[in-house]
Design an enzyme around this catalytic site. Structure first.
Site, PDB file in Angstrom:
ATOM      1  N   ASP A 126       0.897  -1.027  -0.043  1.00 56.80           N
ATOM      2  CA  ASP A 126       0.169   0.021  -0.003  1.00 56.80           C
ATOM      3  C   ASP A 126       0.941   1.277   0.052  1.00 56.80           C
ATOM      4  OD1 ASP A 126      -3.202   0.848   1.790  1.00 56.80           O
ATOM      5  OD2 ASP A 126      -1.923   1.686   0.130  1.00 56.80           O
TER       6      ASP A 126
HETATM    7  C1  GLC Z   1      -4.239   4.503  -0.206  1.00 56.81           C
HETATM    8  C2  GLC Z   1      -5.165   3.347  -0.091  1.00 56.81           C
HETATM    9  C3  GLC Z   1      -5.056   2.277  -1.165  1.00 56.81           C
HETATM   10  C4  GLC Z   1      -4.903   2.995  -2.361  1.00 56.81           C
HETATM   11  C5  GLC Z   1      -3.557   3.551  -2.402  1.00 56.81           C
HETATM   12  C6  GLC Z   1      -3.144   4.448  -3.648  1.00 56.81           C
HETATM   13  O1  GLC Z   1      -3.777   4.905   0.912  1.00 56.81           O
HETATM   14  O2  GLC Z   1      -4.913   2.553   1.029  1.00 56.81           O
HETATM   15  O3  GLC Z   1      -6.318   1.554  -1.349  1.00 56.81           O
HETATM   16  O4  GLC Z   1      -4.999   2.098  -3.710  1.00 56.81           O
HETATM   17  O5  GLC Z   1      -3.321   4.388  -1.435  1.00 56.81           O
HETATM   18  O6  GLC Z   1      -3.918   5.502  -3.580  1.00 56.81           O
END
Ligand code: GLC
Length: 745
Positions: free
Chosen positions: A264
């Site tokens: 993430d």
């Molecule tokens: C965010 C989210 C994730 C998302 C990623 C990119 O923090 O937790 O679901 O796809 O970062 O935006």
């Protein structure tokens, strides 16, 4: 023998021809992907290998220019393709070619209980992504709804692992049928947003296996997802983006996952762990996944120069790196290097139709009582010539903007008021309350201003005055995508309906009892007036076609068929996560870690309510219709089964009303006697069925050994113990109409 030798000759000829043409194996589509991967890997330098395992920009990772392997472009989100951002920013790039269809939130898709619709959803999103040249969609989310306060439940598929697993599989297969990778998230145990970067979840093996992992397991083993996203939180004191147990042992070894593990955004914290514990692509380091982050820090990513240094110093070989690169190459050959990919499309009529259909089938008719003040008839559906007063901010507030990373730049969003005005001749409006007037996110702003400087009393007085002469008052309220509402990064602070909506409803009821409450939210909310309001509709975040779908259902053009994917608790204390006091956890002395022990264990949602003999306001699987249904019979094809057999229940369902409609027959398994505690019942099969008035159809619901099993943490095995079982068949967790006993030998 002849055929075989002919085959050998052909393969050799092709291979030689390719070589003869000087086409390297990795570029030769006639060769198996694994051979192409081997050949590409052999040709890559150390720096090229390191470059492909971490981001080069906010949403992309490098390809291999010299070899003609394209960059990999990821994008959010589960409900549509996020607008392009600047290279290293969260703000949108301000392009004019990247507006998209906003599909309904995934909780709405789960509420349709319609796997075919989930397939269509995945395909449509895949075409939008393909058109926008995105190779990996950071979607879908399948974290279990353990508390109705969780800010991101609207992105997920409810509280039951079986329902979530039946919806996630076709969504992933549909998306990937377009040559776009799904990236199922957030693996795992990311069940609340507050302190999401610091929560260390403590959970039993049984709860992990029986509740929190099944949707991910199905996405991998049945859906064949090409990517998985590690979650921010910790499990067993290790960050989930580089977690030995979850990534190496369970995901890759036990489930045989051959895709990439993507962190993430900001979920990577340690080079050695990232190298050894199964992370394949590092994104968004030093960002919180929403706003702040060190700019252009890509060379100093954990899997960049620090990793290179460990290799050049001889502390690591390239063994782990080669394994990561293999997986990234496999992703490339499945997406950017896949010449068989079909064509994309953006904002097509077909996509809007899918968006509207998912919205129509996801809307839940929670309550629709007969009302004396309405000629002893239910208020819904509303007659076309009725004089309707629409009240509430959510009738005019765009919900496709905000809420965190799932926010979109929709080509259009039909608002509830617009949809109702388009369908009914006499519609008036009163704001009723002012909640959140913010209408922009990451530079995407919406046209209509929500500013209203009147006092709450004045707003309420206007609504009450107008309500007096309305045939029916439709209050469109609930939550929104603002921080501490249904929004990523935080949870709701309480279970109550915000912005004084309860007082507004009561003030209107005092002058006109004919009130329909249309609740727009991604979560259940406390409804203190639930017994005074005769009709209640749950309309999730429905995306581009919100207003049309709401009008379709309120007018009766569409007969509602949604069934709740989560229990609607009367009080927050009726939810296991809160009754056990385990949410949000306990800060560890002097650390930045908060330990959250899932003391509700395997008893989540209706499993908790059954065990505690508590009644929800509305049960899991609950949803009314403008017609009525009955199960006229339910018979099993055997009374005893071995663990190698299946048992099939033929259930006859009849539409006993005046209108065509659909309902979902649900089958819950009850293990009458087990050596470990088990829930009273667990959903293990369901089928949605569409019936004309008076029509009857047989649906066949089948169980196998896994359907009867629980995870025995003493043996670390799924176990189905011989003995008596019961199939509880009905239309909701609290509406079981048939029970069929059977035995497992
Ligand atoms: C965010 C989210 C994730 C998302 C990623 C990119 O923090 O937790 O679901 O796809 O970062 O935006």
């Amino acid at each position: 023998m002849k055929i075989y030798s002919l085959f050998i000759i052909m393969t050799l000829t092709l291979g030689l021809r390719a070589q003869a043409q000087g086409k390297p194996v990795y570029l030769d589509e006639s060769r198996p992907i694994e051979e192409r991967i081997d050949d590409a890997l052999r040709r890559m330098t150390l720096d090229e290998k390191l470059a492909v395992v971490h981001a080069q920009s906010k949403f992309s990772s490098a390809g291999v220019k010299r070899l003609g392997l394209p960059d990999v472009w990821t994008d959010d989100g589960p409900h549509g393709v996020r607008p392009d951002v600047l290279w290293d920013e969260w703000e949108q790039a301000g392009q004019t070619n990247d507006s998209c269809v906003a599909f309904p939130a995934l909780t709405c898709l789960a509420t349709s209980w319609n796997p075919q619709l989930a397939r269509a959803y995945g395909e449509s999103l895949g075409e939008e992504a393909l058109y926008r040249n995105k190779n990996v969609m950071l979607a879908p989310g399948v974290n279990i709804n353990r508390t109705p306060l969780n800010g991101r439940n609207f992105e997920y598929m409810g509280e039951d692992p079986w329902l979530a697993s039946r919806i996630v599989v076709p969504y992933v297969q549909g998306l990937q049928s377009k040559g776009v990778a799904a990236c199922v998230k957030h693996y795992a145990l990311n069940n609340d947003e507050e302190y999401r970067h610091q929560v260390n979840v403590i959970v039993s093996d049984r709860a992990l296996r029986e509740i929190y992992l099944p949707a991910f397991e199905a996405a991998v083993r049945e859906g064949g997802t090409w990517a998985i996203m590690g979650a921010y939180n910790l499990y067993n004191d290790q960050h989930n983006c580089h977690n030995e147990i979850l990534l190496n042992r369970i995901l890759k070894q036990e489930w045989g996952f051959d895709g990439v593990v993507v962190s993430d955004w900001g979920g990577t914290h340690n080079t050695m762990e990232a190298v050894l514990n199964g992370l394949d692509m590092e994104f968004g380091s030093w960002t919180n996944g929403l706003t702040w982050g060190a700019s252009n820090a890509y060379d100093s990513y954990y899997l960049a120069l620090p990793y290179r240094q460990l290799i050049t110093e001889g502390k690591l070989t390239t063994k782990e790196l080669d394994e990561k690169v293999r997986r990234v190459l496999r992703l490339m050959f499945r997406t950017t290097m896949n010449r068989q990919r079909p064509y994309g499309a953006l904002c097509s009529e077909a996509h809007y139709e899918v968006a509207r259909k998912v919205a129509q089938e996801g809307i839940v008719l929670l309550k629709n009582d007969k009302l004396k003040a309405n000629g002893n008839l239910p208020l819904l559906p509303i007659a076309s010539d009725s004089r309707i007063l629409v009240v509430g901010e959510n009738a005019i507030k765009m919900m496709t903007v905000g809420g965190g990373s799932s926010s979109l730049k929709a080509q259009h969003e039909v608002l509830p008021l617009d949809g109702l005005c388009g369908r009914f001749a006499h519609v008036d409006y009163a704001r009723g309350y002012v909640g959140d007037t913010v209408q922009s996110y990451n530079g995407v702003t919406v046209g209509r201003s929500l500013y209203d400087l009147r006092t709450p009393e004045a707003l309420r007085a206007e609504a009450v005055e107008k309500a007096r002469q309305a045939d029916v008052v439709v209050v469109v309220g609930g939550l929104n995508k603002a921080d501490y509402q249904d929004c990523e990064g935080h949870d709701r602070r309480d279970y109550a309906m915000p912005y004084g909506q309860n007082e507004l409803v009561r003030a209107i009821l005092a002058v006109n009892p004919r009130v329909v409450f249309v609740n727009i939210s991604g979560n259940a909310i406390q409804l203190p007036w639930v017994n005074e309001v005769p009709a209640i509709v749950q309309a999730w975040f429905l995306g581009s076609e919100s207003g049309h779908a709401i009008a379709d259902v309120l007018s009766g053009d569409v007969n509602p068929s949604g069934k709740l994917p989560c229990s609607w608790y009367a009080r927050l204390e009726d939810c296991g996560a809160h009754a056990t006091g385990s949410y949000p956890g306990t800060w560890r002395e002097g650390k930045q870690i908060i330990d959250e022990e899932y003391k509700d264990d395997i008893f989540v949602g209706y499993r908790w309510l059954d065990r505690q003999r508590l009644k929800p306001l509305f049960a899991f699987g609950h949803g009314l219709s403008y017609t009525s249904f009955a199960v006229t019979q339910a018979v099993a094809d055997k009374s005893e089964m071995t663990s190698a057999e299946t048992i099939a229940f033929t259930v006859s369902v009849k539409n006993t009303g005046e209108k065509a409609g659909a309902t979902t027959v649900q089958l819950y398994v009850s293990d009458r006697k087990s050596s470990l505690p088990r829930p009273v019942k667990e959903l293990k099969a369901f089928r949605k069925v569409f019936l004309q008035p008076g029509e009857q159809k047989d649906v066949v619901l089948t169980l196998d050994q896994r359907s009867l099993s629980f995870y025995d943490d003493r043996t670390q095995q799924w176990t189905a113990e011989a003995g008596d079982f019961e199939a509880l068949i009905g239309f909701a967790a609290d509406d079981i109409v048939k029970k069929v006993k059977f035995r497992l030998k």
